[in-house]
Motif scaffolding. Structure first.
Motif, PDB file in Angstrom:
ATOM      1  N   ARG A 185       0.859  -1.188   0.000  1.00 29.97           N
ATOM      2  CA  ARG A 185       0.000   0.000   0.000  1.00 29.97           C
ATOM      3  C   ARG A 185       0.897   1.241   0.000  1.00 29.97           C
ATOM      4  NH1 ARG A 185      -3.374  -0.043   5.033  1.00 29.97           N
ATOM      5  NH2 ARG A 185      -4.081  -2.027   4.171  1.00 29.97           N
ATOM      6  N   ILE A 186       0.575   2.176  -0.893  1.00 26.32           N
ATOM      7  CA  ILE A 186       1.431   3.365  -1.042  1.00 26.32           C
ATOM      8  C   ILE A 186       0.589   4.621  -0.822  1.00 26.32           C
ATOM      9  CG2 ILE A 186       2.747   4.725  -2.725  1.00 26.32           C
ATOM     10  CD1 ILE A 186       3.568   2.076  -4.044  1.00 26.32           C
ATOM     11  N   ILE A 187       1.135   5.561  -0.053  1.00 31.12           N
ATOM     12  CA  ILE A 187       0.499   6.880   0.044  1.00 31.12           C
ATOM     13  C   ILE A 187       1.316   7.826  -0.837  1.00 31.12           C
ATOM     14  CG2 ILE A 187      -0.249   8.728   1.588  1.00 31.12           C
ATOM     15  CD1 ILE A 187      -0.135   6.698   3.893  1.00 31.12           C
ATOM     16  N   HIS A 188       0.674   8.441  -1.795  1.00 32.77           N
ATOM     17  CA  HIS A 188       1.374   9.319  -2.735  1.00 32.77           C
ATOM     18  C   HIS A 188       1.442  10.746  -2.184  1.00 32.77           C
ATOM     19  CE1 HIS A 188       1.388   6.080  -5.628  1.00 32.77           C
ATOM     20  NE2 HIS A 188       0.120   5.865  -5.324  1.00 32.77           N
ATOM     21  N   HIS A 189       2.210  11.609  -2.887  1.00 34.32           N
ATOM     22  CA  HIS A 189       2.436  12.965  -2.381  1.00 34.32           C
ATOM     23  C   HIS A 189       1.144  13.761  -2.276  1.00 34.32           C
ATOM     24  CE1 HIS A 189       2.238  13.758  -6.662  1.00 34.32           C
ATOM     25  NE2 HIS A 189       2.108  15.044  -6.387  1.00 34.32           N
ATOM     26  N   CYS A 199      -4.076   7.000  -2.292  1.00 30.54           N
ATOM     27  CA  CYS A 199      -3.557   5.741  -1.735  1.00 30.54           C
ATOM     28  C   CYS A 199      -3.608   4.575  -2.702  1.00 30.54           C
ATOM     29  CB  CYS A 199      -4.406   5.402  -0.521  1.00 30.54           C
ATOM     30  SG  CYS A 199      -3.448   5.267   0.940  1.00 30.54           S
ATOM     31  N   ALA A 200      -3.690   4.835  -3.984  1.00 28.43           N
ATOM     32  CA  ALA A 200      -3.824   3.725  -4.934  1.00 28.43           C
ATOM     33  C   ALA A 200      -2.457   3.145  -5.283  1.00 28.43           C
ATOM     34  CB  ALA A 200      -4.506   4.225  -6.197  1.00 28.43           C
ATOM     35  N   VAL A 238       5.103   7.145   0.433  1.00 26.02           N
ATOM     36  CA  VAL A 238       5.180   6.499   1.750  1.00 26.02           C
ATOM     37  C   VAL A 238       4.624   5.086   1.612  1.00 26.02           C
ATOM     38  CG1 VAL A 238       4.387   6.559   4.138  1.00 26.02           C
ATOM     39  CG2 VAL A 238       4.932   8.698   2.967  1.00 26.02           C
ATOM     40  N   LEU A 239       5.449   4.126   1.978  1.00 29.52           N
ATOM     41  CA  LEU A 239       4.970   2.738   2.001  1.00 29.52           C
ATOM     42  C   LEU A 239       4.165   2.558   3.278  1.00 29.52           C
ATOM     43  CD1 LEU A 239       7.920   0.375   1.056  1.00 29.52           C
ATOM     44  CD2 LEU A 239       5.682   0.557  -0.032  1.00 29.52           C
ATOM     45  N   ASP A 240       2.893   2.253   3.106  1.00 26.82           N
ATOM     46  CA  ASP A 240       2.006   2.136   4.260  1.00 26.82           C
ATOM     47  C   ASP A 240       1.831   0.674   4.656  1.00 26.82           C
ATOM     48  OD1 ASP A 240       0.293   3.375   6.097  1.00 26.82           O
ATOM     49  OD2 ASP A 240      -1.449   2.799   4.905  1.00 26.82           O
ATOM     50  N   LYS A 241       2.152  -0.195   3.719  1.00 26.39           N
ATOM     51  CA  LYS A 241       2.075  -1.634   3.972  1.00 26.39           C
ATOM     52  C   LYS A 241       3.001  -2.292   2.961  1.00 26.39           C
ATOM     53  CE  LYS A 241      -1.433  -5.317   4.336  1.00 26.39           C
ATOM     54  NZ  LYS A 241      -2.851  -5.645   4.081  1.00 26.39           N
ATOM     55  N   ALA A 242       3.817  -3.216   3.392  1.00 24.15           N
ATOM     56  CA  ALA A 242       4.730  -3.894   2.458  1.00 24.15           C
ATOM     57  C   ALA A 242       4.926  -5.313   2.963  1.00 24.15           C
ATOM     58  CB  ALA A 242       6.062  -3.153   2.381  1.00 24.15           C
ATOM     59  N   LEU A 243       4.011  -6.183   2.568  1.00 24.00           N
ATOM     60  CA  LEU A 243       4.131  -7.587   2.964  1.00 24.00           C
ATOM     61  C   LEU A 243       5.132  -8.291   2.055  1.00 24.00           C
ATOM     62  CD1 LEU A 243       0.394  -8.561   3.631  1.00 24.00           C
ATOM     63  CD2 LEU A 243       2.087  -7.690   5.242  1.00 24.00           C
ATOM     64  N   PHE A 282       6.952   3.864   5.818  1.00 26.28           N
ATOM     65  CA  PHE A 282       8.348   4.030   5.409  1.00 26.28           C
ATOM     66  C   PHE A 282       8.406   4.962   4.203  1.00 26.28           C
ATOM     67  CE2 PHE A 282      12.704   3.024   4.813  1.00 26.28           C
ATOM     68  CZ  PHE A 282      13.127   2.423   5.997  1.00 26.28           C
ATOM     69  N   THR A 283       9.090   6.082   4.350  1.00 24.22           N
ATOM     70  CA  THR A 283       9.167   7.055   3.256  1.00 24.22           C
ATOM     71  C   THR A 283      10.261   6.660   2.280  1.00 24.22           C
ATOM     72  OG1 THR A 283       8.423   8.825   4.705  1.00 24.22           O
ATOM     73  CG2 THR A 283       9.597   9.503   2.707  1.00 24.22           C
ATOM     74  N   LEU A 284       9.924   6.718   0.997  1.00 28.49           N
ATOM     75  CA  LEU A 284      10.934   6.509  -0.040  1.00 28.49           C
ATOM     76  C   LEU A 284      11.021   7.785  -0.868  1.00 28.49           C
ATOM     77  CD1 LEU A 284      10.219   2.891  -1.400  1.00 28.49           C
ATOM     78  CD2 LEU A 284      11.902   3.612   0.289  1.00 28.49           C
ATOM     79  N   ASN A 285      12.129   8.472  -0.732  1.00 25.15           N
ATOM     80  CA  ASN A 285      12.341   9.640  -1.588  1.00 25.15           C
ATOM     81  C   ASN A 285      12.704   9.161  -2.988  1.00 25.15           C
ATOM     82  OD1 ASN A 285      11.858  11.506   0.454  1.00 25.15           O
ATOM     83  ND2 ASN A 285      13.952  11.275   1.230  1.00 25.15           N
TER      84      ASN A 285
END
Ligand code: DGJ
Length: 732
Positions: free
Chosen positions: A92-96, A100-101, A176-181, A284-287
């Motif tokens: 799951r990714i949260i965009h800038h 959240c798609a 932002v990674l909101d979920k990473a299984l 987890f933020t990924l720049n």
């Protein structure tokens, strides 16, 4: 070939000796999961998927109006979030912009020889790139520039497939990674039970089996460690699957922090199974240009029941997780002073224990908690890793010399990740402890947790441990960790990155372990977290044995070691003979039984040898000789569970050498009744054509007879008595 890709380049079949795993990228670029099970030909199994117009399950634009095509129903390898699959998502990714798609589509693949290392985290290793092959499938997110690499390791001979994920931000905004299984798998047509291992401090890894239905079945930890309470390894078994027959799938996470493992049926009765880092407390933020790796999950399939599945895990963990000198070298039989003295010791007492131990053939003395700082009880001193020379009456160097002169190795306890508020370290660096500003942190065992995500904390610990280990010539370290983590916050991370602390903590622990081991190539580590609170495949990469439980009662240990055996080989199980009445349960068991149970593990003693009778001293000598004679069986052999806890008045298990020339069965009477029923033990795993002499009755029979008929005891043992019997190949 273990990895077979069809001509279209879109159907991927992973073949192991006895299993097949398959996925296919469809015309919309969705990566479908088409098959996992018994070995089949590498034919496209997408035909198993049934499509129909399902109300309230929407259709992506690429379906071009086909109302039977819905992400909500398809079996997938990488279920996306926020775009029409309402089941549990994997990434799951949260965009800038706050949306959240995450909508990933197939973008190519790559095949490599060998296993891929995961940066900063343990994983199965393949030293010469000859046991594994790796398939990397790239999936690009439609709008954001996020790219996911699904990494599959195929261990053909081991019947193992690994999965892990790399997420890269190739876009022009942070995400932002909101979920990473680590893994999500959809089974189309099977019913399952989930087998998991629950517990508590001093009563870890109790076997549980529960049907998977429409309500989610999930086990997890948000304690910062894999925990006593649930283990990060679960099995999906068909309802009819038993110890010796039927299909089952294992998922074992190579990770020591927060995790979740779940399974649930969807509206079409497909089962989605997932495992990975727990999404709670994780962001987890990924720049731009940054990447994130999930931990690895080791998957394995058996259609010969749970016993065979366990043996597959034992082999892969022994050979490709455990490493360094003590992977196969004999572990020394140890004596640990904890239950003998607790904090009440000085050099004289320790030397007395050591002398008695050496006389009996014990090979190492482990000095447990209390040798450093101000540490007369568990309320102070953690973090002050300086020898308390006043208490010890001298240096550890001097003690080490005396122990080595007796022919003993010297082991030492540390609890590196902790700090007591009453310590010089805390007084000097209060910000090194995990705590939220302006809040009073929760104490547990009256101690706080050091922020292992900080490099300055790790440098301090590395310097202190190095100094002590090299000065005192330490041969073994028991690495303890005695509380769960909360009040999560790091003073060195900005407010919007506090969701990274739990994971960075785990990476910090791995970093320190790795650097310490690099400095001491011959050091043996034993993991510990109040016993088995961090008994996971990742810790076994650093410590080939883990103190299995603070519960040393031989009868409780039967259940604890039974549960542990589903994934972890007995070589990894720290097990000691302790005093009676047992300090945890008050139970009195025979000395022999305590030895017989502990011998099915990395063996040692933890009691005051001064209060052991002469007869028991002779038994210590005999047990050590037996342990050495059984070593190949217990540490390198195949393991068979012969009973299920609490279903019979006894427990029994068996080891068989890989070449099947020798086997041993241990049985313990757990519930002796008056006018007892006969005790009949199954025998497993012998070569059907070889002849074996059984040491219990001196009878010689062929393996097929032993395997099918078992053995009946002549006399029923008394309560808590144990028997070890051997089966040795004879030429008839
Ligand atoms: C917990 C461990 O599991 C015990 O064996 C012992 O080392 C204590 N900690 C010491 O504090």
């Amino acid at each position: 070939m273990a990895i077979i890709i069809n001509e279209s380049g879109r159907v991927f079949t992973l073949q192991t000796k006895n299993s097949t795993y398959q996925m296919a990228a469809d015309s919309c670029g969705v990566l479908l999961h088409t098959y996992y099970g018994a070995k089949i030909d590498a034919v496209d199994m997408s035909s198993l998927i049934h499509k129909s117009d399902v109300g309230f399950s929407g259709n992506p634009v690429e379906a071009e109006g086909d109302r039977t095509y819905s992400l909500d129903c398809l079996p997938q390898e990488l279920p996306t979030s926020g775009v029409g699959d309402y089941r549990s998502d994997m990434i799951r990714i949260i965009h800038h912009d706050g949306s959240c798609a995450a909508d990933f589509r197939f973008a190519g693949y790559e095949v490599k020889m060998g296993a891929l290392d995961i940066p900063g985290m343990p994983s199965l290793y393949d030293t010469d790139n000859e046991k594994a092959q790796t398939l990397i499938i790239k999936m690009s997110e439609k709008a954001s520039g996020a790219v996911v690499s699904l990494i599959y390791g195929v261990w053909e001979d081991s019947d193992v497939i690994t999965r892990s994920v790399k997420v890269e931000n190739r876009g022009s905004h942070s995400i932002v990674l909101d979920k990473a299984l680590s893994c999500s798998m959809d089974f189309m047509y099977s019913d399952f039970d989930m087998i998991y291992f629950s517990g508590r401090h001093a009563m870890e890894r109790n076997f549980q089996r529960t049907p998977v239905g429409f309500a989610q079945v999930a086990v997890s930890s948000t304690r910062g460690t894999s925990s006593h309470h649930y283990n990060p390894a679960v099995i999906l078994a068909k309802p009819e699957t038993t110890e010796t027959a039927g299909e089952c799938y294992g998922m074992c996470l190579v990770y020591s922090g927060n995790f979740i493992a779940s399974a649930q049926k969807d509206q079409r009765e497909q089962t989605r199974a997932q495992i990975g880092i727990h999404p709670d407390w994780f962001k987890f933020t990924l720049n731009e240009g940054e990447e994130f790796y999930t931990p690895q999950v080791i998957m394995s399939y058996s259609n010969e029941g749970l016993g065979q599945l366990s043996r597959q895990y034992h082999d892969i963990i022994r050979e490709h997780i455990c490493r360094r000198e003590y992977k196969h070298a004999r572990r020394p039989v140890l004596i640990n002073n904890w239950e003998a003295t607790y904090f009440d010791f000085n050099e004289e007492k320790i030397l007395k224990i050591a002398k008695q131990a050496a006389d009996l053939g014990i090979e190492m003395l482990v000095l447990d908690d209390g040798w450093f700082g101000k540490r007369e009880d568990d309320n102070s001193g953690l973090g002050d890793w300086f020898v308390n020379e006043k208490k010890m009456g001298g240096s550890l160097k001097q003690l080490g010399e005396k122990l080595h002169a007796m022919g003993l190795k010297f082991g030492l306890w540390f609890e590196p990740e902790m700090v007591s508020e009453d310590s010089d370290l805390y007084r000097a660096h209060p910000d090194w402890a995990i705590q939220i500003p302006m809040r009073s942190p929760t104490r547990s065992r009256n101690q706080l947790v050091l922020d292992m995500s900080r490099s300055d904390v790790r440098e301090y610990l590395l310097e202190r441990m190095t100094d002590i280990i090299s000065n005192a010539q330490i041969d073994y370290v028991k690495w303890d960790m005695n509380r769960s983590i909360c009040d999560i916050y790091s003073a060195v991370l900005p407010s919007d990155r506090q969701g990274e602390v739990y994971h960075r903590y785990v990476l910090g622990v791995y970093d320190l372990l790795e650097r310490l081991l690099a400095r001491f190539p011959h050091l043996l580590l034993e993991g510990c977290s109040g016993g088995g609170g961090r008994f996971d495949a990742a810790m076994l990469y650093y410590s080939p044995q883990i103190w299995c439980s603070d519960n040393t009662d031989a009868v409780n240990r039967l259940d604890i070691q039974y549960g542990t055996s589903f994934f972890y080989p007995t070589s990894t199980v720290g097990a000691h003979v302790s005093a009676v009445p047992n300090h945890q349960t008050g139970r009195i068991t025979p000395f022999k039984t305590r030895g017989d149970v502990a011998m099915s593990g990395s063996f040692g003693y933890e009691l005051d040898l001064g209060s052991v009778s002469d007869e028991e001293k002779l038994m210590v000598k005999q047990q050590i000789a037996d342990f050495h004679s059984y070593y190949e069986l217990t540490h390198e052999g195949d393991y068979y569970r012969l009973t299920v806890p609490k279903t019979k008045p006894f427990m029994a298990w068996e080891f068989v050498l890989k070449d099947k020339s020798r086997a041993m069965i241990t049985m313990v009477m757990t519930e002796r009744e008056g006018n007892p029923l006969p005790v009949h033990l199954p025998v497993s795993g012998l070569d059907k054509d070889k002849f074996y002499r059984c040491s219990y009755n001196d009878v010689v029979l062929r393996g097929n007879v032993w395997n099918n008929c078992g053995i009946t005891l002549k006399e029923i043992p008394a309560q808590y008595e144990s028997i070890i019997m051997e089966f040795n190949e004879v030429n008839e």
